[in-house]
Scaffold this motif. Structure first.
Motif, mmCIF file in Angstrom:
data_model
loop_
_atom_site.group_PDB
_atom_site.id
_atom_site.type_symbol
_atom_site.label_atom_id
_atom_site.label_comp_id
_atom_site.label_asym_id
_atom_site.label_seq_id
_atom_site.Cartn_x
_atom_site.Cartn_y
_atom_site.Cartn_z
ATOM 1 N N HIS A 1 0.823 -1.211 0.000
ATOM 2 C CA HIS A 1 0.000 0.000 0.000
ATOM 3 C C HIS A 1 0.859 1.265 0.000
ATOM 4 O O HIS A 1 0.608 2.200 -0.778
ATOM 5 C CB HIS A 1 -0.924 0.013 1.211
ATOM 6 C CG HIS A 1 -2.010 -1.007 1.152
ATOM 7 N ND1 HIS A 1 -2.457 -1.563 -0.022
ATOM 8 C CD2 HIS A 1 -2.753 -1.589 2.141
ATOM 9 C CE1 HIS A 1 -3.429 -2.428 0.234
ATOM 10 N NE2 HIS A 1 -3.618 -2.454 1.534
ATOM 11 N N LEU A 2 1.854 1.308 0.860
ATOM 12 C CA LEU A 2 2.605 2.539 1.038
ATOM 13 C C LEU A 2 3.580 2.811 -0.105
ATOM 14 O O LEU A 2 3.678 3.947 -0.584
ATOM 15 C CB LEU A 2 3.357 2.498 2.372
ATOM 16 C CG LEU A 2 2.467 2.462 3.624
ATOM 17 C CD1 LEU A 2 3.323 2.306 4.877
ATOM 18 C CD2 LEU A 2 1.606 3.710 3.721
ATOM 19 N N GLU B 1 -7.730 4.479 -3.752
ATOM 20 C CA GLU B 1 -6.329 4.392 -3.364
ATOM 21 C C GLU B 1 -5.957 5.401 -2.283
ATOM 22 O O GLU B 1 -5.051 5.154 -1.480
ATOM 23 C CB GLU B 1 -5.428 4.573 -4.586
ATOM 24 C CG GLU B 1 -5.448 3.405 -5.552
ATOM 25 C CD GLU B 1 -4.939 2.118 -4.915
ATOM 26 O OE1 GLU B 1 -4.273 2.168 -3.850
ATOM 27 O OE2 GLU B 1 -5.207 1.046 -5.461
ATOM 28 N N THR C 1 -6.827 3.562 0.709
ATOM 29 C CA THR C 1 -5.940 2.408 0.865
ATOM 30 C C THR C 1 -4.572 2.824 1.385
ATOM 31 O O THR C 1 -4.032 2.207 2.308
ATOM 32 C CB THR C 1 -5.781 1.681 -0.488
ATOM 33 O OG1 THR C 1 -7.061 1.230 -0.921
ATOM 34 C CG2 THR C 1 -4.856 0.494 -0.356
ATOM 35 N N VAL C 2 -3.994 3.860 0.784
ATOM 36 C CA VAL C 2 -2.640 4.277 1.146
ATOM 37 C C VAL C 2 -2.603 4.958 2.512
ATOM 38 O O VAL C 2 -1.757 4.629 3.354
ATOM 39 C CB VAL C 2 -2.064 5.214 0.063
ATOM 40 C CG1 VAL C 2 -0.730 5.802 0.513
ATOM 41 C CG2 VAL C 2 -1.893 4.453 -1.246
ATOM 42 N N GLY D 1 -2.775 1.356 4.773
ATOM 43 C CA GLY D 1 -1.359 1.133 5.050
ATOM 44 C C GLY D 1 -1.016 1.295 6.523
ATOM 45 O O GLY D 1 -0.444 0.382 7.141
ATOM 46 N N GLU E 1 1.388 1.233 -4.155
ATOM 47 C CA GLU E 1 0.193 2.012 -4.456
ATOM 48 C C GLU E 1 0.383 3.493 -4.142
ATOM 49 O O GLU E 1 -0.237 4.353 -4.771
ATOM 50 C CB GLU E 1 -0.999 1.423 -3.705
ATOM 51 C CG GLU E 1 -1.390 0.065 -4.257
ATOM 52 C CD GLU E 1 -2.394 -0.657 -3.380
ATOM 53 O OE1 GLU E 1 -3.583 -0.663 -3.732
ATOM 54 O OE2 GLU E 1 -1.976 -1.230 -2.353
ATOM 55 N N GLY E 2 1.266 3.780 -3.184
ATOM 56 C CA GLY E 2 1.600 5.179 -2.929
ATOM 57 C C GLY E 2 2.246 5.823 -4.142
ATOM 58 O O GLY E 2 2.000 7.002 -4.438
#
Length: 246
Positions: free
Chosen positions: A57-58, A132, A135-136, A140, A61-62
């Motif tokens: 995630h971090l 996202e 999510t992030v 995360g 996707e970050g």
């Protein structure tokens, strides 16, 4: 299903993209083996997953969010009129196109590769970006917190500390798992309802490796986490009723 000119091709950038995506797994394995005692097998598995979840995630996707907010190109004009494609205006800039497709760095190349399977990730799809962001910036950190709780529940010397960590663990972990499942549904349900208009399903590698494997992990494992949480909650209520009767 729709076709695209892009297909899976093995070259150096592709190999590096895949290697970077998979590199989070050995890192998560090292952390789980280092921080969780070998006598706590399930907690090691849970720690591995949430460490991998947080890293993905971090860092991965970050980087998608970074490309969406900071990579763009100006839209060309014809006869003084902006020739804008049919897509949502992002950040109020009608004269720009945002997304990884317009970046030149390593993270842009990473998402250009994944976009061969799902074209939404090449540009600034506002639904994907909205998911996202949660999510992030929430998923995360929540996964990191679950890792911390697993460490405390497995390694703390005082039983009261372990019990307190367990109580928090089985509140946060299933909430995160539910959010992961919801995020997956909102990512792919629109595609199923539109005959996979943005997905490339004719290439077997793009379908089974990029789409099914990488996204399927966030379906199978969260379901398992929810199952484990249900067992823990049931055991806690049974134990509480037993104490009342005693």
């Amino acid at each position: 299903m729709s076709s695209t000119t892009d297909s899976f091709t093995i070259d150096t950038p592709t190999v590096l993209c895949i290697a970077f995506s998979l590199s989070m797994m050995p890192v998560a394995t090292f952390l789980s083996r280092s921080l969780i005692p070998s006598t706590h097998t399930r907690n090691r598995i849970l720690f591995f997953w949430h460490a991998y979840d947080a890293l993905t995630h971090l860092f991965i996707e970050g980087s998608f969010l970074y490309e969406c907010f900071f990579s763009y190109v100006p839209i060309p004009t014809g006869n003084g009129v902006i020739m804008r494609p049919e897509q949502a205006v992002f950040l109020g800039h009608k004269d720009r196109l945002y997304g990884a497709a317009y970046g030149t760095g390593p993270s842009a190349r990473l998402w250009q590769e994944y976009a061969k399977a799902d074209r939404r990730w090449a540009g600034a799809d506002v639904t994907v970006i909205a998911l996202e962001l949660l999510t992030v910036f929430i998923g995360g950190p929540a996964a990191i917190y679950v890792c911390y709780l697993l460490y405390r529940a497995s390694s703390a010397k005082v039983s009261a500390v372990r019990a307190k960590a367990q109580a928090k663990l089985w509140l946060v972990a299933p909430a995160l798992a539910t959010a992961e499942l919801y995020g997956g549904w909102m990512t792919f349900a629109p595609e199923w309802l539109t005959a996979s208009s943005q997905l490339e399903t004719s290439d077997p590698v793009l379908l089974w490796f990029y789409l099914v494997f990488f996204n399927g992990l966030w379906v199978v494992v969260p379901l398992w986490v929810l199952w484990q949480a249900a067992k823990e909650i049931r055991a806690a209520f049974v134990a509480a009723e037993g104490k009342k009767r005693a």
